[in-house]
Design a protein around this motif. Structure first.
Motif, short mmCIF file in Angstrom:
data_model
loop_
_atom_site.label_atom_id
_atom_site.label_comp_id
_atom_site.label_asym_id
_atom_site.label_seq_id
_atom_site.Cartn_x
_atom_site.Cartn_y
_atom_site.Cartn_z
N VAL A 171 -18.96 -42.94 29.19
CA VAL A 171 -18.42 -43.04 27.83
C VAL A 171 -18.13 -44.49 27.47
CG1 VAL A 171 -17.49 -40.70 27.73
CG2 VAL A 171 -16.10 -42.51 28.72
N ALA A 224 -17.02 -38.05 24.90
CA ALA A 224 -16.20 -37.43 25.95
C ALA A 224 -17.11 -36.87 27.03
CB ALA A 224 -15.32 -36.32 25.37
N ARG A 258 -11.77 -31.86 30.18
CA ARG A 258 -12.13 -33.16 29.60
C ARG A 258 -11.57 -34.26 30.50
NH1 ARG A 258 -12.90 -33.18 23.45
NH2 ARG A 258 -14.75 -32.21 24.34
N LEU A 298 -12.86 -39.94 27.96
CA LEU A 298 -13.14 -40.03 26.54
C LEU A 298 -13.04 -41.49 26.11
CD1 LEU A 298 -10.05 -40.38 25.26
CD2 LEU A 298 -10.03 -37.91 25.52
N THR A 342 -13.21 -44.00 22.22
CA THR A 342 -13.31 -44.06 20.77
C THR A 342 -13.57 -45.50 20.36
OG1 THR A 342 -12.12 -43.72 18.70
CG2 THR A 342 -10.80 -44.22 20.64
N TRP A 385 -7.61 -41.29 19.85
CA TRP A 385 -8.47 -40.11 19.95
C TRP A 385 -7.99 -39.06 18.95
CZ3 TRP A 385 -13.03 -39.05 21.90
CH2 TRP A 385 -13.43 -37.72 22.05
#
Length: 699
Positions: free
Chosen positions: A168, A180, A204, A207, A209, A214
């Motif tokens: 990621v 993710a 999960r 992750l 962004t 998030w």
């Protein structure tokens, strides 16, 4: 994946070499060079056995070239080829005949036309030049950079979560705005993935962004969820799926909060879901989103994601299998060790085991606490050569051998001699079988026996470092002056035992070997051990706390070898809890012995054991008088059990036999076995000792 000047692939620098294929009499491909694979964009397995004519845009050109080659001439011409990997490429083709008849072979040489362009399997526009394959746009160059970064970064770690975080971090923000990684619990635990169903939970684990926090409306880090039938079918199919526009899905899922929380962040405009599969099993999924004015995902994005995702899936599967092997070795190791805390009259012990930083260093270290006859206790620590599951299995064999020999209760130096002989014999068997996977040769072992009645500790070592002894009174801590013998399996020389006089509260620290790899670190670790046992010797708090603090300090640095540590705070049997008499070898003394035993039990408040104990003592003393002579020693010890020991000067061991109806004797040891919880015998320097144990009932 790119070379200098944006060239594609490490093999692109080899365009000075011919792109060639060898065909058999049936005109199918039997071999090809690496430049041919790069030019056509397929795989060796995909090209082998294929009719090359099927790749020509105009099959008549191919037929003409082959006919000319069959007539003994070189067939040459220009043709447009369909690449198995995608796209078309303009090339000059030369076909030559190598052999004739049944063994006919054709050599096909392909020379790309200067300046020709084609679209490869990732949808990248590529230009052919004399210097190699050049990408023709900044977007294509960016994708190639992603492939190169994926090859360098993904799969370099053997930690499952680290691989997911690398992915990621690579794709966001270069390829997507939100990303993710969701994995099954089986992958995280290192287990073999089972069938993926709608009931299979996903977690999960990573992750990223491109901007801000998030989104709260979708699952966050560490959350667990399941997928629906549509998503489950897609993940099992294995191909990346794209949704260029999410507006229609939002309208359709207005009443489905599960789907919204799964794949519909508020700001997302486009979705790409990449299944992670390895060896036919679903490992998890990688959802990626684009937001704002960014171009939606397309087919070429899906192809690129599949290329990168295949690397992640392979890295995850390797990490999963590594995790399984490491956990298996550690579980096997721990299952073969005794309970961490053991409390006896003789000692309070605290044992700890710390695995190595890698699975390759796990499995060789061990310790044990063995309760012996006569309220005595044995402390054992050792290390087996080798690592992993094989070493853990070998350690289990060695520990079982030590426990079996300890049941015979020989002195430490004799036990190690028997153990050395056993390792030699096992080594010969392994060599005859041509296998040394579980070899015990070179293993080390230290064996110590502590007698809480006399306060003496006798120990010997087979190639193992001496323990650290901390005195309760003088508060000193130093290594025991012990001369280790050779490691097990050498049979080079006898082992030498050393005797220590210990006081109540003294602490011994046994460890499994080198505390650190570098000498300066080993010295600091040894000083840390000395400080800890010095503090424990002057403290009445449970020994487990000191052991945990010491192990926490030793775990601070990464170690290539596992570490076992055993702390033992010794105790003493109170004088009022033991009684000893020395008796002559006179049959008339048996009645007096029964009176002595009866009186002592009454003093201890154990009158209910009087009849059975008197009968046991009578049988043992009578046997000693009849078969061994004097002097005879009789000791009673009140511990958690009532222990009776009869010592005589004979070295012959007693055994229980089945007496016939006509026999006048031979039933004594049978009665002893029926009236006691356990019984046995051991050799002493001056003869032997027969001992019994009787359980003390709660008042």
């Amino acid at each position: 994946m790119t070379g200098r000047g944006g060239q594609l692939g490490a093999g692109s620098a080899a365009w000075g070499q011919p792109a060639e294929l060898v065909l058999d009499a049936a005109r199918t491909v039997v071999a090809c060079t690496r430049p041919a694979l790069e030019l056509l964009g397929g795989s060796a397995g995909g090209l082998r056995g294929r009719d090359l004519g099927g790749l020509f845009e105009d099959p008549e050109v191919w037929e003409r070239l082959v006919r000319e080659a069959e007539r003994g001439r070189h067939g040459s011409g220009r043709a447009l080829l369909r690449r198995p990997g995608g796209g078309r490429v303009d090339t000059d083709v030369i076909v030559s005949s190598l052999l004739e008849g049944d063994g006919a072979r054709f050599l096909v040489s392909l020379v790309p036309v200067e300046g020709a362009e084609f679209e490869d399997e990732l949808g990248l526009r590529v230009v052919l030049s004399g210097g190699g394959l050049l990408v023709s746009s900044p977007r294509a160059q960016q994708r190639l950079d992603l492939l190169r970064a994926a090859a360098e970064r993904i799969g370099g770690s053997l930690e499952v979560v680290s691989n997911a975080e690398e992915l990621v971090g690579l794709l966001v923000p270069a390829f997507a705005d939100l990303g993710a990684v969701d994995l099954t619990d089986a992958v995280l635990a290192g287990e073999e993935p089972g069938e993926f169903t709608t009931d299979t939970p996903l977690r999960r684990v990573a992750l990223a962004t491109a901007r801000g926090a998030w989104p709260e409306e979708v699952y966050g880090l560490g959350e667990t969820f399941s997928v629906g039938e549509v998503e489950q079918e897609h993940l099992c199919r294995g191909a990346a799926g794209i949704m260029p526009d999410l507006n229609g899905l939002r309208a359709a899922s207005a009443g489905d909060p599960r789907l919204s929380r799964l794949i519909l962040p508020d700001a997302a405009t486009s979705l790409l879901v990449l299944p992670l599969r390895a060896r036919g099993a679903v490992l998890g999924a990688v959802p990626l989103w684009r937001t704002g004015e960014r171009a939606p995902f397309d087919r070429s994005d899906a192809a690129l994601a599949e290329e990168i995702g295949s690397r992640l899936a392979l890295g995850l599967d390797n990490a999963r299998r590594y995790t399984r092997e490491r956990r298996t070795a550690e579980a096997l190791q721990r299952s073969l060790l005794p309970p961490p805390v053991v409390r006896l009259t003789a000692a309070e012990t605290s044992g700890m085991y710390a695995p190595a930083s890698t699975a390759a260093g796990t499995g060789g270290s061990w310790y044990d606490v063995i309760r012996l006859s006569g309220v005595r206790v044995a402390f054992v620590v050792g290390r087996v050569a080798g690592h992993g599951i094989n070493a853990a299995g070998a350690m289990g064999r060695l520990r079982s051998a030590v426990q079996t020999l300890a049941d015979l209760d020989p002195p430490p130096d004799e036990l190690l001699s028997h153990l050395d002989d056993l390792v030699l014999r096992l080594g010969e068997t392994e060599r005859n079988q041509g296998s040394a996977a579980f070899s015990l040769h070179g293993a080390t072992c230290l064996y110590a026996v502590y007698d809480p009645v006399a306060g003496r500790c006798l120990m010997a070592s087979a190639g193992h470092p001496a323990p650290v002894l901390a005195g309760r009174r003088d508060r000193t801590a130093e290594e025991v002056k012990l001369r280790p013998g050779p490691p097990l399996g050498t049979g080079a020389e006898p082992f030498e035992a050393v005797e220590l006089d210990l006081r109540p509260g003294d602490v011994l620290a046994f460890h499994s070997g080198a505390l650190a790899e570098r000498p300066e670190e080993a010295g600091r670790d040894l000083e840390r051990v000395c400080e800890s046992v010095r503090a424990a010797a002057g403290d009445d708090r449970p020994l487990s706390g000191a052991g945990e603090r010491l192990m926490a300090g030793l775990r601070g640095a990464a170690r290539s070898e596992d570490l076992a540590l055993l702390l033992a705070r010794v105790g003493r049997v109170r004088p009022q809890d033991t009684a000893f008499w020395q008796l002559p070898a006179d049959p008339g003394v048996v009645a007096h012995t029964r009176a002595l035993v009866s009186g002592q039990l009454a003093e201890w408040g154990l009158e209910e054991l009087g009849f059975g104990t008197e009968l046991v003592v009578s049988e043992l003393v009578t046997n000693a008088i009849r078969h061994a002579g004097g002097p005879i020693g009789l000791r009673l010890t009140r511990d958690r059990r009532l222990v009776c020991e009869v010592t005589d000067p004979s070295q012959s061991q007693p055994y229980m036999r089945r007496a016939r109806l006509s026999d006048e004797g031979g039933r004594g040891l049978f009665l002893v076995a029926q009236l006691t919880h356990r019984w046995g015998s051991r050799y002493t320097p001056g003869g032997k000792t027969i001992w019994t144990e009787q359980l003390l009932e709660a008042p």
